[in-house]
Design a protein around this motif. Structure first.
Motif, PDB file in Angstrom:
ATOM      1  N   SER A 105      -3.319  -2.277 -24.487  1.00 41.35           N
ATOM      2  CA  SER A 105      -3.552  -3.630 -25.013  1.00 41.35           C
ATOM      3  C   SER A 105      -2.429  -4.417 -25.024  1.00 41.35           C
ATOM      4  N   THR A 106      -2.586  -5.679 -24.911  1.00 41.28           N
ATOM      5  CA  THR A 106      -1.677  -6.938 -25.286  1.00 41.28           C
ATOM      6  C   THR A 106      -2.215  -7.546 -26.266  1.00 41.28           C
ATOM      7  N   GLY A 107      -1.437  -8.455 -27.014  1.00 40.83           N
ATOM      8  CA  GLY A 107      -1.803  -9.645 -28.038  1.00 40.83           C
ATOM      9  C   GLY A 107      -0.904 -10.628 -27.824  1.00 40.83           C
ATOM     10  N   SER A 108      -0.252 -11.229 -28.985  1.00 33.33           N
ATOM     11  CA  SER A 108       0.578 -12.226 -28.784  1.00 33.33           C
ATOM     12  C   SER A 108       1.910 -11.811 -27.966  1.00 33.33           C
ATOM     13  N   ALA A 109       2.223 -10.453 -28.173  1.00 37.54           N
ATOM     14  CA  ALA A 109       3.286  -9.946 -27.224  1.00 37.54           C
ATOM     15  C   ALA A 109       2.723  -9.648 -25.751  1.00 37.54           C
ATOM     16  N   THR A 110       3.429  -9.328 -24.812  1.00 35.93           N
ATOM     17  CA  THR A 110       2.972  -9.048 -23.301  1.00 35.93           C
ATOM     18  C   THR A 110       3.720  -8.003 -22.953  1.00 35.93           C
ATOM     19  N   ASP A 111       3.242  -7.480 -21.829  1.00 35.50           N
ATOM     20  CA  ASP A 111       4.009  -6.446 -21.143  1.00 35.50           C
ATOM     21  C   ASP A 111       2.900  -5.956 -19.879  1.00 35.50           C
ATOM     22  N   PHE A 112       3.697  -5.592 -18.565  1.00 39.62           N
ATOM     23  CA  PHE A 112       2.765  -4.769 -17.970  1.00 39.62           C
ATOM     24  C   PHE A 112       2.631  -3.391 -18.655  1.00 39.62           C
ATOM     25  N   HIS A 113       1.431  -2.522 -18.505  1.00 35.66           N
ATOM     26  CA  HIS A 113       1.221  -1.362 -18.877  1.00 35.66           C
ATOM     27  C   HIS A 113       0.614  -0.656 -17.818  1.00 35.66           C
ATOM     28  N   GLU A 114       1.541   0.458 -17.111  1.00 31.36           N
ATOM     29  CA  GLU A 114       0.977   1.316 -15.944  1.00 31.36           C
ATOM     30  C   GLU A 114       1.410   2.718 -16.000  1.00 31.36           C
ATOM     31  N   ILE A 115       0.544   3.123 -15.289  1.00 31.06           N
ATOM     32  CA  ILE A 115       0.826   4.980 -15.047  1.00 31.06           C
ATOM     33  C   ILE A 115       0.759   5.287 -13.637  1.00 31.06           C
ATOM     34  N   ASP A 116       1.269   6.360 -13.268  1.00 31.21           N
ATOM     35  CA  ASP A 116       0.990   6.812 -11.905  1.00 31.21           C
ATOM     36  C   ASP A 116       1.237   8.466 -12.130  1.00 31.21           C
ATOM     37  N   GLN A 117       1.082   9.047 -10.913  1.00 31.78           N
ATOM     38  CA  GLN A 117       1.423  10.389 -10.773  1.00 31.78           C
ATOM     39  C   GLN A 117       0.743  11.366 -11.700  1.00 31.78           C
ATOM     40  N   VAL A 118      -0.621  11.474 -11.723  1.00 32.94           N
ATOM     41  CA  VAL A 118      -1.442  12.085 -12.774  1.00 32.94           C
ATOM     42  C   VAL A 118      -1.765  13.333 -12.082  1.00 32.94           C
ATOM     43  N   ASN A 119      -1.684  14.426 -12.862  1.00 30.99           N
ATOM     44  CA  ASN A 119      -2.095  15.822 -12.470  1.00 30.99           C
ATOM     45  C   ASN A 119      -2.603  16.618 -13.606  1.00 30.99           C
ATOM     46  N   GLU A 154       0.771  -1.054  -0.020  1.00 30.04           N
ATOM     47  CA  GLU A 154      -0.044   0.093  -0.028  1.00 30.04           C
ATOM     48  C   GLU A 154       1.009   1.154   0.047  1.00 30.04           C
ATOM     49  N   GLY A 155       0.472   2.155  -0.828  1.00 32.07           N
ATOM     50  CA  GLY A 155       1.395   3.195  -0.925  1.00 32.07           C
ATOM     51  C   GLY A 155       2.563   3.377  -1.931  1.00 32.07           C
ATOM     52  N   ALA A 156       2.664   2.085  -2.665  1.00 27.00           N
ATOM     53  CA  ALA A 156       4.114   2.001  -3.379  1.00 27.00           C
ATOM     54  C   ALA A 156       3.517   1.287  -4.888  1.00 27.00           C
ATOM     55  N   GLY A 157       2.052   1.618  -4.946  1.00 31.51           N
ATOM     56  CA  GLY A 157       1.477   0.862  -6.195  1.00 31.51           C
ATOM     57  C   GLY A 157       1.527   1.943  -7.616  1.00 31.51           C
ATOM     58  N   ALA A 158       0.614   1.411  -8.469  1.00 33.07           N
ATOM     59  CA  ALA A 158       0.576   2.249  -9.670  1.00 33.07           C
ATOM     60  C   ALA A 158      -0.846   1.644 -10.375  1.00 33.07           C
ATOM     61  N   LEU A 159      -1.482   2.484 -11.228  1.00 27.31           N
ATOM     62  CA  LEU A 159      -2.619   2.053 -11.799  1.00 27.31           C
ATOM     63  C   LEU A 159      -1.900   1.173 -12.998  1.00 27.31           C
ATOM     64  N   ARG A 160      -2.432  -0.310 -13.017  1.00 30.73           N
ATOM     65  CA  ARG A 160      -2.115  -1.272 -13.865  1.00 30.73           C
ATOM     66  C   ARG A 160      -3.130  -1.538 -15.189  1.00 30.73           C
ATOM     67  N   LEU A 161      -2.912  -1.158 -16.153  1.00 30.61           N
ATOM     68  CA  LEU A 161      -4.195  -1.212 -17.233  1.00 30.61           C
ATOM     69  C   LEU A 161      -3.914  -2.778 -17.799  1.00 30.61           C
ATOM     70  N   THR A 162      -2.904  -3.391 -18.065  1.00 36.34           N
ATOM     71  CA  THR A 162      -2.710  -4.798 -18.336  1.00 36.34           C
ATOM     72  C   THR A 162      -1.585  -5.216 -17.559  1.00 36.34           C
ATOM     73  N   ASP A 163      -1.742  -6.572 -17.354  1.00 31.81           N
ATOM     74  CA  ASP A 163      -0.566  -7.359 -16.806  1.00 31.81           C
ATOM     75  C   ASP A 163       0.152  -7.845 -18.083  1.00 31.81           C
ATOM     76  N   ARG A 164       1.155  -8.801 -17.490  1.00 27.98           N
ATOM     77  CA  ARG A 164       2.030  -9.572 -18.501  1.00 27.98           C
ATOM     78  C   ARG A 164       1.494 -10.738 -19.178  1.00 27.98           C
ATOM     79  N   ALA A 165       0.161 -10.712 -19.787  1.00 29.46           N
ATOM     80  CA  ALA A 165      -0.494 -11.814 -20.109  1.00 29.46           C
ATOM     81  C   ALA A 165      -1.000 -11.492 -21.736  1.00 29.46           C
ATOM     82  N   ASN A 166      -1.304 -12.432 -22.395  1.00 30.58           N
ATOM     83  CA  ASN A 166      -1.691 -12.320 -23.911  1.00 30.58           C
ATOM     84  C   ASN A 166      -3.520 -11.735 -23.726  1.00 30.58           C
ATOM     85  N   PHE A 167      -3.494 -10.904 -24.791  1.00 32.43           N
ATOM     86  CA  PHE A 167      -4.929 -10.419 -25.162  1.00 32.43           C
ATOM     87  C   PHE A 167      -5.623  -9.750 -23.777  1.00 32.43           C
ATOM     88  N   ARG A 168      -4.953  -9.002 -23.569  1.00 34.35           N
ATOM     89  CA  ARG A 168      -5.675  -8.153 -22.394  1.00 34.35           C
ATOM     90  C   ARG A 168      -5.961  -6.753 -23.006  1.00 34.35           C
TER      91      ARG A 168
END
Length: 839
Positions: A344-358, A106-120
């Motif tokens: 989005s992810t497809g056949s390739a993957t990644d964590f996609h995240e953002i933080d510190q929005v103003n 708690e307090g050290a996270g981010a907004l995660r849009l996708t995890d490193r899985a296919n087709f998210r």
């Protein structure tokens, strides 16, 4: 050349080509790609601290409620759901909750849009839009790591209705479209009313010809194939039109990829981003020293190798017809913009995240708030039960609001709004589960509340609970230039006493409406609405809704009268006869009474008529069609020689009536019309003709003169003679009486009677004689005798009691017929003798 000089040179080039850059199909705007530190840029103009419009660090397992977010759905037809979650542990949901794996403290996270899985696919929007009139300065960090280099992250902006500032309900297409644009080969739509999409395109498909709509004249940086590692700006689009390329960090196929992702740790993949949107007439420099020219945008970011980059260009003008015109400023830019992040992810993957929005405005703007939203409803809401919301918007301290303020209420599933009212508010008709009201009594001073607004709603589905009513409604307060206010939930309000003992006067009326109806009962003066409809219409949420009249009774509303009753000036029309429920609503409770809508009754069949001693007897049958309401009366109309005479009104207790006051000897026909709550129906066809008899002039009948006491009585062939007649002496009991008196004889000529009446009236009368005894009182006069039973009785006792009142002083015992002379025997009470009169 300094960085500022370079910017000015490039801006001059852009202005020279401005006509092309403002067209959707000529998306060849030059982009300034600067490889100089952000802090080294000279300001193009001084800046003034603006208003914070949105702020979220996304480090915790819940968002800051002061700046709510929404979770858009996936595009129609795509399987799965929005993956977006918070990487900080400890919040299982609902809403934007903690992810289920790869968690942070708690307090050290981010907004995660996708995890490193296919087709998210995942996305998060700010719950409401922000105003563009005084510019937008948006800062945030992106993180792409941990996988094989999936599609990427997009920062998206979309136009919205300033009166309904909620963000779009769904994202654009998945995969290389990055949740912003569509799929051209598949004719798949993109983000609704999209304005700008800034793609941090790791995999490279956001740069291709495929992920856009129709109508694009593609610049060199939009490729047939993918171009990895680029930042690409796409312009306005809606459904399958637009989303054309405006700018890119790639200028041609040989442009190198940028470092937008790296490694397996968030800390190693941070890319800081600043987006400036400047629709104002002046240039602006952000606090971080990023300049943006008037009517332009700028995207500044630093790649993972530490190199700063800036893309800039003219703000695109929205083509006519792409959005509703009232959503746009005069220069073709949106008045309010929703914003968010998709990935989005497809056949390739990644964590996609953002933080510190103003998100801030360049200069201060008004800020609207919803101070309270209160809901009123019963304990177990059923279809047809009322629900009421009260909303109190306000302007936050700081900047006053000089433009109209709009409140939009969106009710939960199973509840529909019927209308709304409040001092100064003008409301549109409801649309689905939404109703919008605007107050133009500007200015609204900073730190003050606007007048409260009451929203009348009704349950139209099963399964609605008090919790859903309280937590499932959304209300916004917005204007063209203000940061909108939003409330996601309500405070339950106490219920007032229910209206009871409801009575309506009248309780029925015509199908065409227009009837003035009074409503009485207990607790009706606290009414917030009057709902009119069948039981099925109430349950379906479609009754006619009358709200309080702002100034006295008027059509389309109800008024509270000084005597504690309500008045509906004009009942609404219906399409056919029916019984409706008129419900008096007081916040979340109601009481009702039935009201009958009816057509006018049909026409009866022709009546039958018979001449009687005291008038014409008219008989009829009720009409076959009563119009949907009981018959309450009849109107019988005599026609004298074909000309209508004044009608006679009767109640519906009997369908046989005696019509008196007719001219004796005249020919009449009659019609009958039925009456119900809707009015008087058409008249029947006319009856067969009949000759009215009636007593002649001067004869007392029932205590009053017939035909006004006029001589002659209007009888054709009646002649008056005067002669000396000798009284015939008769003895009765112990009284002898003989006198000679003068008598007047009225004689009905037989030949005239045949000529004018023929055989239509039964047996012909040989002679009729009227004797008026001179020298005796009016009560001693006798009537005239007609042996045709179709007209009068034979006057024997018991045959016609009403007529015998005329003869209280002289009872006819018998009549002798003689050739051209007649002897009448009368009993005269004063003389206690039979008097024989010879004529």
């Amino acid at each position: 050349m300094t960085a500022a000089s370079l910017i000015n040179v490039l801006w001059a080039a852009l202005k020279a080509r401005g006509n092309r850059t403002r067209r959707l199909v000529s998306a060849t705007a030059c982009a300034a790609i600067l490889s100089v530190p952000m802090a080294a840029l000279d300001p193009a103009a001084a800046f003034v601290a603006g208003t914070t419009l949105f702020a979220q660090s996304f480090h915790d397992n819940a968002v800051d409620p002061a700046y709510p977010v929404s979770l858009p759905g996936l595009p129609p037809g795509l399987p799965g759901s929005n993956f977006a979650c918070l990487s900080a542990a400890g919040n299982p949901g609902p809403g934007l909750h903690s992810c289920t794996s790869d968690l942070d403290p708690e307090g050290a996270g981010a907004l995660r849009l996708t995890d490193r899985a296919n087709f998210r696919q995942g996305g998060v929007f700010a719950a409401t839009s922000v105003p563009t009139s005084r510019g937008l300065d948006v800062t945030f960090n992106t993180y792409q790591y941990g996988g094989s280099g999936a599609d990427g992250i997009a920062f998206v902006l979309a136009a919205v209705d300033p009166a309904d500032p909620l963000s779009p309900p769904t994202m654009g297409y998945a995969g290389g479209a990055l949740g912003y644009s569509g799929d051209l080969p598949g004719n798949i739509p993109g983000l609704t009313h999209a304005y700008l999409g800034i793609g941090f395109d790791t995999y490279g498909n956001f740069s291709t010809l495929n992920y856009q709509g129709t109508g694009c004249a593609n610049p060199p940086f939009i490729f047939p194939g993918r171009k990895p590692g680029q930042v690409v700006v796409r312009g306005p689009g809606n459904e399958v039109v637009g989303y054309c390329g405006l700018a890119s960090t790639a200028t041609n196929a040989s442009s190198p990829s940028l470092y937008l992702r790296r490694g397996f740790a968030r800390a190693d993949s941070r890319v800081p981003v600043e987006v400036l949107v400047n629709p104002t007439a002046s240039s602006f420099t952000s606090p971080s020293k990023i300049p943006v020219q008037a009517h332009s945008y700028a995207v500044a970011f630093t790649t993972l190798d530490g190199k700063p980059h800036t893309l800039s260009g003219s703000l695109p003008t929205v083509p006519a017809g792409l959005y509703p015109a009232n959503w746009l400023n005069p220069d073709g830019t949106p008045r309010q913009l929703a914003f968010g992040w998709t990935s989005s992810t497809g056949s390739a993957t990644d964590f996609h995240e953002i933080d510190q929005v103003n998100v801030t405005s360049f200069t201060p703007v008004p800020v609207l708030r919803v101070v309270t939203q209160t809901s009123y409803n019963g304990k177990s809401p059923q279809p047809g039960d009322p629900v009421t919301y009260t909303v109190s918007p306000s302007v936050a301290p700081g900047v006053e609001e000089t433009l109209p303020v709009t409140v939009t209420e969106t009710t939960p599933q199973g509840v529909v709004p019927l209308g709304a009212f409040g001092p100064g508010w003008v409301c549109r008709p409801p649309a689905g589960r939404q109703i919008t009201c605007t107050n133009r009594a500007t200015p609204f001073r900073a730190g003050t509340s606007l007048p409260p607004l009451t929203v009348v709603a009704i349950v139209n589905s099963t399964g609605v609970t008090p919790s859903l009513i309280q937590k499932g409604s959304v209300v916004t307060a917005s204007s063209v230039d203000a940061n909108p206010g939003l409330a996601w939930s309500t405070t339950p309000g106490p219920l007032p006493p229910s209206p009871s003992g409801i009575t309506l006067s009248p309780d029925a009326g015509p199908v065409g409406g227009g009837t003035r109806v009074g409503i009485s009962g207990a607790h009706v003066t606290e009414a917030t609405a009057v709902l009119i409809g069948t039981t099925a219409e109430h349950q379906a949420g479609t009754p006619v809704t009358l709200l309080p009249c702002p100034s006295g009774p008027a059509p389309g509303c109800f008024a509270v009268d000084p005597d504690g009753t309500l008045t509906i000036q004009s009942m609404p029309p219906r399409t056919g006869p029916t019984t409706v429920k008129v419900a008096v609503v007081s916040l979340g409770v109601s009481g009702s009474a039935p009201y009958v809508y009816a057509n006018r009754p049909g026409a009866p069949a022709p009546p039958t008529v018979t001449a009687g001693t005291d008038g014409v007897v008219v008989s009829w049958k009720p009409p076959a069609d009563n119009g949907g309401s009981p018959i309450t009366g009849y109107i019988v109309t005599p026609f004298l020689n074909g000309v209508a005479q004044p009608g006679r009104s009767f109640d519906a207790s009997t369908t046989t009536r005696t019509i008196t006051g007719l001219t004796p000897g005249s020919r009449y026909t009659f019609t009958v019309a039925a009456q119900n709550a809707a009015g008087i129906g058409p008249a029947s066809p006319q009856s067969s003709p009949v000759v009215a008899l009636g007593a002649p002039s001067g004869v007392q009948q029932g205590g009053g003169p017939v035909n006004g006491g006029q001589q002659g009585g209007g009888l054709p062939g009646l002649k008056e003679e005067e002669c000396e007649c000798e009284d015939v002496k008769q003895k009765t009991a112990d009284v002898d009486h003989a006198k000679t008196r003068t008598h007047k004889h009225r004689t009905w000529d037989r030949r005239h009677h045949r000529k004018h009446h023929g055989k239509d009236h039964g047996r012909l009368v040989t002679v009729q004689t009227l004797h008026t005894l001179e020298g005796v009182s009016g009560d001693d006069q006798h009537g005239w005798h007609h042996r045709n039973h179709n007209y009068w009785s034979s006057h024997h006792p018991g045959h016609h009691p009403a007529y015998h009142k005329v003869h209280e002083a002289h009872q006819i015992h018998k009549i002798h017929k003689r050739p051209r002379s007649y002897v009448h025997h009368y009993y005269h009470p004063k003389h206690r003798a039979l008097v024989a009169v010879t004529g």
